[in-house]
Design an enzyme around this catalytic site. Structure first.
Site, PDB file in Angstrom:
ATOM      1  CB  ILE A  89      50.356  32.522  63.026  1.00 32.07           C
ATOM      2  CG1 ILE A  89      51.500  32.785  61.948  1.00 32.07           C
ATOM      3  CG2 ILE A  89      49.467  33.390  63.180  1.00 32.07           C
ATOM      4  CD1 ILE A  89      51.086  32.608  60.270  1.00 32.07           C
ATOM      5  CG  HIS A 106      60.401  39.269  63.588  1.00 30.88           C
ATOM      6  ND1 HIS A 106      60.131  38.262  63.076  1.00 30.88           N
ATOM      7  CD2 HIS A 106      61.146  39.995  62.559  1.00 30.88           C
ATOM      8  CE1 HIS A 106      60.324  37.989  61.691  1.00 30.88           C
ATOM      9  NE2 HIS A 106      60.905  39.294  61.551  1.00 30.88           N
ATOM     10  CG  ASP A 143      56.586  39.155  62.502  1.00 30.95           C
ATOM     11  OD1 ASP A 143      56.494  38.629  63.789  1.00 30.95           O
ATOM     12  OD2 ASP A 143      56.885  38.632  61.746  1.00 30.95           O
TER      13      ASP A 143
HETATM   14  C1  GRF Z   1      65.054  34.175  67.646  1.00 29.41           C
HETATM   15  O1  GRF Z   1      66.102  34.482  66.929  1.00 29.41           O
HETATM   16  C2  GRF Z   1      63.986  34.758  67.612  1.00 29.41           C
HETATM   17  O2  GRF Z   1      63.990  36.450  67.030  1.00 29.41           O
HETATM   18  C3  GRF Z   1      63.142  34.153  66.596  1.00 29.41           C
HETATM   19  O3  GRF Z   1      63.260  32.919  67.013  1.00 29.41           O
HETATM   20  C4  GRF Z   1      64.653  32.746  67.557  1.00 29.41           C
HETATM   21  C5  GRF Z   1      64.591  31.887  68.857  1.00 29.41           C
HETATM   22  O4  GRF Z   1      65.861  31.614  69.174  1.00 29.41           O
HETATM   23  N1  GRF Z   1      61.802  34.376  66.605  1.00 29.41           N
HETATM   24  P1  GRF Z   1      66.007  30.924  70.439  1.00 29.41           P
HETATM   25  O5  GRF Z   1      65.249  29.794  70.226  1.00 29.41           O
HETATM   26  O6  GRF Z   1      65.446  31.788  71.769  1.00 29.41           O
HETATM   27  O7  GRF Z   1      67.299  30.577  70.489  1.00 29.41           O
END
Ligand code: GRF
Length: 192
Positions: A89, A106, A143
């Site tokens: 965070i 997210h 979020d």
């Molecule tokens: C994604 O699914 C995003 O929504 C979440 O973390 C994941 C990161 O995936 N916050 P990557 O490392 O970009 O493959």
């Protein structure tokens, strides 16, 4: 054509969103991580992208860590900070330094399944028929910042966390660039 905005991408995970931005021609001028051994950091090294390592153990507090990361990103001329799988965070000081210039992806249709790293697991366990992903502006409240783009994704019979996550990520790879374009169009200073 990809907006020329100078992006600083924050990562902690496997890096599929970072890879997608780079492969689509976005101008990633800095990658910062709190997990130097993550897949995204390995990708940054492989591509020769400037990589800043901000492991919490090197700092006395989260404020010190974020202050160091802020100075490093500013030193690279970052105009827009993109949280792409960053699992910390951000402190109020960092958010203020890049006010309205930080976005996060997210893996749920916010405000459903906000907070935490297990949104996909929770959506599956809750039995929803539709979930998805959201790109929003980062504010001090986790979020909860203004929503820029969302995509809905169906939960299919027999889905596992892995199959559902893969379907959601395919949409993330579409809407994160879309959100960057939206901001670039809305803000002349990000268009240059
Ligand atoms: C994604 O699914 C995003 O929504 C979440 O973390 C994941 C990161 O995936 N916050 P990557 O490392 O970009 O493959």
């Amino acid at each position: 054509m990809a907006a020329p905005t100078r992006l600083g991408v924050l990562v902690s995970g496997k890096g599929s969103n970072l890879r997608n931005l780079v492969e689509r021609g976005y101008r990633v001028v800095a990658v910062a991580t709190n997990r130097p051994s993550c897949g995204a950091a390995a990708f940054a090294r492989e591509r020769g992208l400037p990589l800043g390592e901000f492991s919490q153990r090197r700092f006395g507090s989260v404020e010190e860590r974020d202050a160091a990361m802020q100075v490093w990103l500013q030193g690279h001329g970052v105009e827009l900070v993109v949280n792409a799988g960053y699992d910390r965070i951000l402190t109020p000081g960092f958010v203020a330094a890049f006010r309205d210039r930080i976005i996060n992806v997210h893996p749920s249709l916010l405000p459903a399944f906000a907070g935490g790293m297990d949104a996909v697991e929770r959506a599956l366990a809750r039995g929803v028929a539709i979930t998805g992903c959201t790109v929003h502006v980062v504010t001090e409240e986790v979020d909860a910042g203004p929503i820029l783009v969302q995509a809905a994704v169906p939960v299919l019979p027999g889905d596992t966390v892995e199959t559902l996550r893969a379907r959601i990520q395919a949409e993330e790879h579409r809407i994160l660039p879309e959100a960057i374009e939206l901001l670039a169009q809305a803000s002349p200073s990000l268009r240059q």
